[in-house]
Design an enzyme around this catalytic site. Structure first.
Site, mmCIF file in Angstrom:
data_model
loop_
_atom_site.group_PDB
_atom_site.id
_atom_site.type_symbol
_atom_site.label_atom_id
_atom_site.label_comp_id
_atom_site.label_asym_id
_atom_site.label_seq_id
_atom_site.Cartn_x
_atom_site.Cartn_y
_atom_site.Cartn_z
ATOM 1 N N ASP A 1 0.856 -1.187 0.000
ATOM 2 C CA ASP A 1 0.000 0.000 0.000
ATOM 3 C C ASP A 1 0.893 1.240 0.000
ATOM 4 O O ASP A 1 2.111 1.147 -0.173
ATOM 5 C CB ASP A 1 -0.935 -0.065 1.217
ATOM 6 C CG ASP A 1 -2.245 0.671 0.993
ATOM 7 O OD1 ASP A 1 -2.222 1.766 0.406
ATOM 8 O OD2 ASP A 1 -3.304 0.159 1.421
ATOM 9 N N ARG B 1 -10.280 0.749 -8.271
ATOM 10 C CA ARG B 1 -11.397 0.980 -7.355
ATOM 11 C C ARG B 1 -12.600 1.565 -8.078
ATOM 12 O O ARG B 1 -13.723 1.127 -7.880
ATOM 13 C CB ARG B 1 -10.973 1.886 -6.188
ATOM 14 C CG ARG B 1 -12.035 1.914 -5.081
ATOM 15 C CD ARG B 1 -11.509 2.537 -3.814
ATOM 16 N NE ARG B 1 -11.374 3.986 -3.907
ATOM 17 C CZ ARG B 1 -10.980 4.752 -2.898
ATOM 18 N NH1 ARG B 1 -10.664 4.202 -1.728
ATOM 19 N NH2 ARG B 1 -10.866 6.056 -3.043
ATOM 20 N N GLU C 1 -11.730 8.000 -8.151
ATOM 21 C CA GLU C 1 -13.096 8.454 -8.463
ATOM 22 C C GLU C 1 -13.129 9.782 -9.249
ATOM 23 O O GLU C 1 -14.130 9.978 -9.958
ATOM 24 C CB GLU C 1 -13.899 8.583 -7.165
ATOM 25 C CG GLU C 1 -14.184 7.268 -6.479
ATOM 26 C CD GLU C 1 -12.943 6.647 -5.807
ATOM 27 O OE1 GLU C 1 -12.838 5.419 -5.769
ATOM 28 O OE2 GLU C 1 -12.081 7.415 -5.343
ATOM 29 N N HIS D 1 -6.280 -8.276 2.651
ATOM 30 C CA HIS D 1 -5.721 -6.928 2.805
ATOM 31 C C HIS D 1 -6.330 -6.267 4.035
ATOM 32 O O HIS D 1 -7.535 -6.388 4.274
ATOM 33 C CB HIS D 1 -6.041 -6.097 1.554
ATOM 34 C CG HIS D 1 -5.592 -4.663 1.643
ATOM 35 N ND1 HIS D 1 -4.328 -4.290 2.025
ATOM 36 C CD2 HIS D 1 -6.256 -3.507 1.372
ATOM 37 C CE1 HIS D 1 -4.221 -2.967 1.986
ATOM 38 N NE2 HIS D 1 -5.380 -2.473 1.593
ATOM 39 N N ASP E 1 -5.900 3.133 -7.099
ATOM 40 C CA ASP E 1 -6.824 3.474 -6.017
ATOM 41 C C ASP E 1 -7.189 4.954 -6.118
ATOM 42 O O ASP E 1 -6.620 5.697 -6.925
ATOM 43 C CB ASP E 1 -6.130 3.169 -4.680
ATOM 44 C CG ASP E 1 -7.068 3.215 -3.492
ATOM 45 O OD1 ASP E 1 -8.303 3.251 -3.688
ATOM 46 O OD2 ASP E 1 -6.565 3.207 -2.350
#
Length: 929
Positions: free
Chosen positions: A399, A595, A516, A669, A513
């Site tokens: 991450d 995502r 959006e 995760h 990730d």
């Protein structure tokens, strides 16, 4: 309401009587019929009593209105389930005065004033003004018409004249588009197939109402009405588009991304589609937008509807059953898929959006990650511990803590100084490395010190404000700029950044990730403009009540359009750029997990279900999530196993590992500052249970890989709802605690604490225990099964043959091991299966013919393996074991390619033939007598 007139039933086809008519004008009879309607002869004028259900009711109200109903009588006569909301604004307490100012009915109900659930207090009257169909002309592919609104609607800049385009693209696909007839509007830049000729034998018929305009779509075989838009007015303003329809049943699925049951509730619920960074929560709009639904009809047929629109959308559901689409931009661009079975609907949908990419074989292995390893050495220790306990693992992930200052394309030179060596070690062991990337690019570094931002600014590839300056938001590294992936120049910049980093850390896949895109500031550090893009006349039911809540301003400028139109496409565009870059860098199939998603994303990436919690209910919610994304054409999907946030328990994590082993994409995760939840962190009992279920997954990888081949080639689902295989069994319509792999492997996980048994539904037929071969002959019933903590129930459907493999600790090791074929005989003693096999990583192996494909059959006590296509990969593999479930009598002898062979036979009717050593590249037969 004004009387309905059936204007046209698709394009009229000549009848025998037509053929007998004298052709005096040279026109085909169907065109003469259309012409005579416009001349007023009325050959096609039919009283709308021909329409069914709701439309008949509306006509009765119309006739009542013409007899002098009072406004109150007219409004009261509208049944509650058919009251379509005239005032859907959520930030307004709707009063009688406000409602009637729109020309709508106002009748109070028991729910509190201003409540946004339940029967609307303000709803359309039967005679509310809508569009009129003024003309309709045939085209090569269908029809084109002109719609006109005579009375203005109540939203600003409503469009007076619309163009209706209807294309009969295939016998099972209809394309209907409504847009401004005079000015171009934004349309989603998605590559869609272009029909070359009109469908010759469509399974549907289409009818029109002239005034008010409406569409009525029927399935010819059953005469079922699939769409009926005459039930509420069409509204088409610049920033408010709305169309409603009744539905033929209550069995509705799709419309993501949301956290809810797989089967939607139609009890006055609203689903909003606007990509948003928020931990999955019921009723919220989540990371992706998928304006597609599948509906099961009475009798087991299915159809689907896709609205190709990327603006903010909300879908209002009501118990009529009925549905209302509302969007705040673009056009109404609908594709309708007629199936007729649900599997075919999803395939037809993907014929428009594109079939998913074939993943690399290693992508189907087990993946391990956490935010909070802290150092590369700590990450490395986990990998070594997994190897020490011989627990299968294909990929290690990191991450954002691997980065220096959370900046993309960097790694911490102190805490992750050994990252290159870790990746080298993974590769030596046949394992892979995947890292996270966020789109936000740090903008606060001294000039010349951070190439990604400096070069991005120089090339002008970032999203801009309305003033043309780089829009600055805030994400993990602090102040950030956002790449504009609608700009082709951004692809090259993205590739160069990844290439530079790959030279230092040779990663194998990418996890994208926060796309959006997420912004910790609402809009930007400077806010957003006061204009109508950031403050539209109508705001759908988005979390935060603003389009810019935790994302960039809707008014922000991108190359292809404003962010208002492109927001829901951001994750798709980044995924496309990322997959392209990986292909160029590695020359192999890319693995990208994103995502945020949008239709067609399966062509470029998989998806994980976001930042879930370590709770039992979150484990349950993952099942409908996985099933929904298989509907959306993104089969490579899974949830964070054991939960991302919060603290898991040993029992929960064990059960979740068992379920997660059957996610198409399997990754454990969790977040920082929580105890570890990788398999080696638990007791020997739990660790062994986790290891065993992963070995089961790895044994099934040939079967799973073949399912992905079918998804890539034909648009099949991988994780499949039961009703797809049993559409006549209504009980299966609401099942979302079990699922199938393909058509033949039933998974029944334990989803609640403190139990050692589980109840599962078995559709009619024979089902075999995967592990033992013992059978259950079900009449369509729920059965209670033992489910100790070290066991997940798996059952093979009669008639299936599963290719399995001796599992190794990586997919690479497994892929060279001998096969075990499991044949589960049907009640007539037959079975079928197949296997797709290639090198697991090269690009376009099927398209280039570099693969092997085998078909397995059992008939009349003979198992045959037929090689339909072969390449060198099959020569490396042998078939060592054949297990046949459901052999009713013990054979006296078994022959392999005509030669007698030892065998074993158990009382539960399982025949096993071992030590075969048959080369996969050669056909063979095994007979039992």
């Amino acid at each position: 309401m004004k009387s309905y007139q059936k204007l046209l039933t698709d394009i009229p086809q000549p009848t025998e009587s037509d053929a007998e008519e004298e052709n005096t004008d040279g026109k085909p009879p169907c065109l003469r019929k259309l012409s005579t309607w416009w001349l007023g002869v009325g050959l096609l004028m039919m009283v709308a009593v021909l329409l069914s259900g709701v439309t008949m009711w509306m006509l009765r109200q119309a006739s009542g209105s013409q007899r002098g109903q009072t406004p109150l009588e007219k409004c009261s006569a509208v049944p509650e389930p058919l009251r379509f909301d005239c005032y859907p604004e959520r930030n307004t307490v709707v009063t009688k005065e406000l409602c009637e100012s729109r020309g709508c009915c106002f009748i109070e109900h028991d729910q509190p004033l201003g409540s946004r659930s339940g029967v609307p207090w303000c709803f359309y009257p039967p005679d509310f003004p809508s569009y009129t169909l003024e003309s309709l002309n045939q085209t090569e592919l269908g029809m084109v018409g002109l719609l006109r609104r005579k009375v203005k609607a109540y939203y600003p800049r409503d469009i007076e004249r619309l163009q209706l385009s209807v294309e009969f693209e295939t016998d099972t696909r209809l394309h209907i588009k409504i847009t401004d007839s005079t000015s171009p509007r934004f349309e989603v830049p998605l590559e869609v197939p272009q029909a070359k000729k009109r469908a010759e034998n469509p399974v549907y018929s289409l009818e029109f109402s002239k005034e008010p305009f409406g569409l009525l779509l029927r399935r010819r075989a059953s005469d079922a009405v699939l769409l009926n838009t005459t039930v509420a007015p069409l509204i088409f303003a610049d920033q408010f588009l709305q169309i409603s329809t009744v539905l033929p049943s209550k069995f509705l699925y799709g419309l993501g991304e949301h956290r809810n049951s797989f089967l939607h509730s139609l009890n006055w619920s609203t689903l909003t589609l606007w990509a948003r960074d928020v931990p999955p929560t019921e009723s919220y709009n989540l990371y992706g937008a998928h304006p597609f639904y599948l509906l099961m009809e009475e009798g087991g047929a299915a159809h689907g509807v896709f609205l190709l629109n990327s603006n903010a959308i909300e879908v209002a559901l009501q118990p009529a059953p009925a549905l209302t689409w509302r969007t705040i931009g673009g056009v109404l661009d609908f594709y309708i898929f007629l199936g007729p079975d649900p599997n075919m609907v999803i395939q037809q949908y993907q014929q428009v959006t594109g079939f998913p990419a074939m993943p690399p074989f290693w992508g189907l292995g087990f993946h391990l990650c956490r935010w909070g390893y802290g150092t590369s050495n700590e990450t490395w220790q986990i990998v070594k511990a997994m190897r020490n306990y011989q627990i299968p693992q294909d990929a290690q992930w990191n991450d954002i803590d691997y980065m220096e200052g959370y900046r993309d394309f960097t790694f911490d030179p102190e805490k992750f100084d050994t990252l290159p060596q870790l990746v080298e070690d993974l590769h030596k062991h046949g394992q892979h490395y995947v890292m996270i990337l966020d789109p936000g690019i740090s903008s606060t570094n001294p000039p010349g010190s951070y190439w990604p931002y400096d070069e991005g600014s120089r090339r002008g590839i970032f999203i801009n404000t309305t003033q043309g300056q780089t829009l600055i938001g805030q994400v993990w590294p602090g102040l950030t700029a956002f790449p504009d992936f609608s700009n082709p120049d951004t692809y090259q910049w993205w590739l160069e950044n990844l290439n530079r980093f790959h030279a230092r850390v040779p990663f194998d896949g990418l996890w994208i990730d926060m796309n959006e895109p997420s912004d910790f500031k609402d809009g930007s550090v400077d806010g957003c403009s006061p204009g109508e893009l950031d403050n539209p006349p109508y705001v759908p039911a988005v979390l935060g009540e603003s389009l810019s809540a935790k994302t960039v301003c809707a008014s922000a400028k991108q190359r292809a359009s404003v962010h208002y139109n492109l927001h829901n496409l951001y994750g798709l565009m980044e995924a496309k750029a990322t997959a392209s870059a990986l292909i160029q860098i590695r020359g192999k199939r890319p693995l990208v997990i994103s995502r945020s998603t949008f239709p067609s994303q399966g062509r470029y990436s998989g998806h994980w279900l976001g930042d879930n919690r370590s709770k039992w209910k979150d484990m349950y919610w993952s099942v409908p999530g996985v099933l929904s994304f298989n509907l959306f054409g993104i089969p490579l999907v899974g949830a964070d196993i054991c939960g991302f946030s919060g603290t898991t328990s040993e029992e929960l994590c064990t059960r979740w590992m068992q379920l997660g082993a059957f996610y198409p994409f399997a990754r454990n995760h969790n977040t920082q500052n929580e105890k570890a939840q990788d398999p080696v962190a638990f007791s020997p009992v739990a660790r062994t249970a986790m290891k065993e279920v992963l070995l089961t997954r790895y044994a099934l990888l040939p079967f799973l890989y073949t399912l992905f081949h079918r998804a890539h080639l034909q648009g099949h689902t991988v994780a499949r709802p039961l009703f797809f295989e049993f559409p006549q069994d209504v009980i299966t319509y609401s099942i979302d605690k079990q699922f199938l792999w393909g058509w033949s492997l039933l998974v029944t996980p334990v989803l609640e604490p403190g139990v050692d048994s589980v109840i599962g539904y078995f559709p009619r037929g024979v089902w075999y225990d995967y592990y033992t071969g013992s059978s259950v002959n079900s009449s369509g019933e729920s059965l209670k099964m033992a489910a100790p903590l070290d066991h997940i129930n798996l059952h093979v459907r009669e008639g299936a043959i599963l290719p399995t493999q001796k599992p190794g600790n990586t997919s690479w090791v497994s892929s060279g091991n001998p096969l075990r074929l499991i044949a589960a005989l049907s009640q007539n003693a037959s079975a079928w299966g197949d296997l797709f096999w290639d090198d697991g990583e090269s690009l376009d192996t099927f398209e280039r013919g570099d693969y092997s494909y085998l078909v397995f059959n059992v008939t009349q006590n003979v198992f045959t393996s037929t090689v339909l296509h072969a390449n060198v990969e099959a020569t490396y593999i042998t078939v060592d074991v054949l297990s046949v479930y459901g052999v009713r009598e013990k054979p006296s002898r078994v022959t392999v390619n005509g030669k007698e062979n030892p065998f074993s036979y158990l009382d539960n009717q399982v025949l096993t033939v071992s030590d075969l050593h048959l080369n996969l590249s050669q056909g063979f037969s095994i007979r039992w007598l």
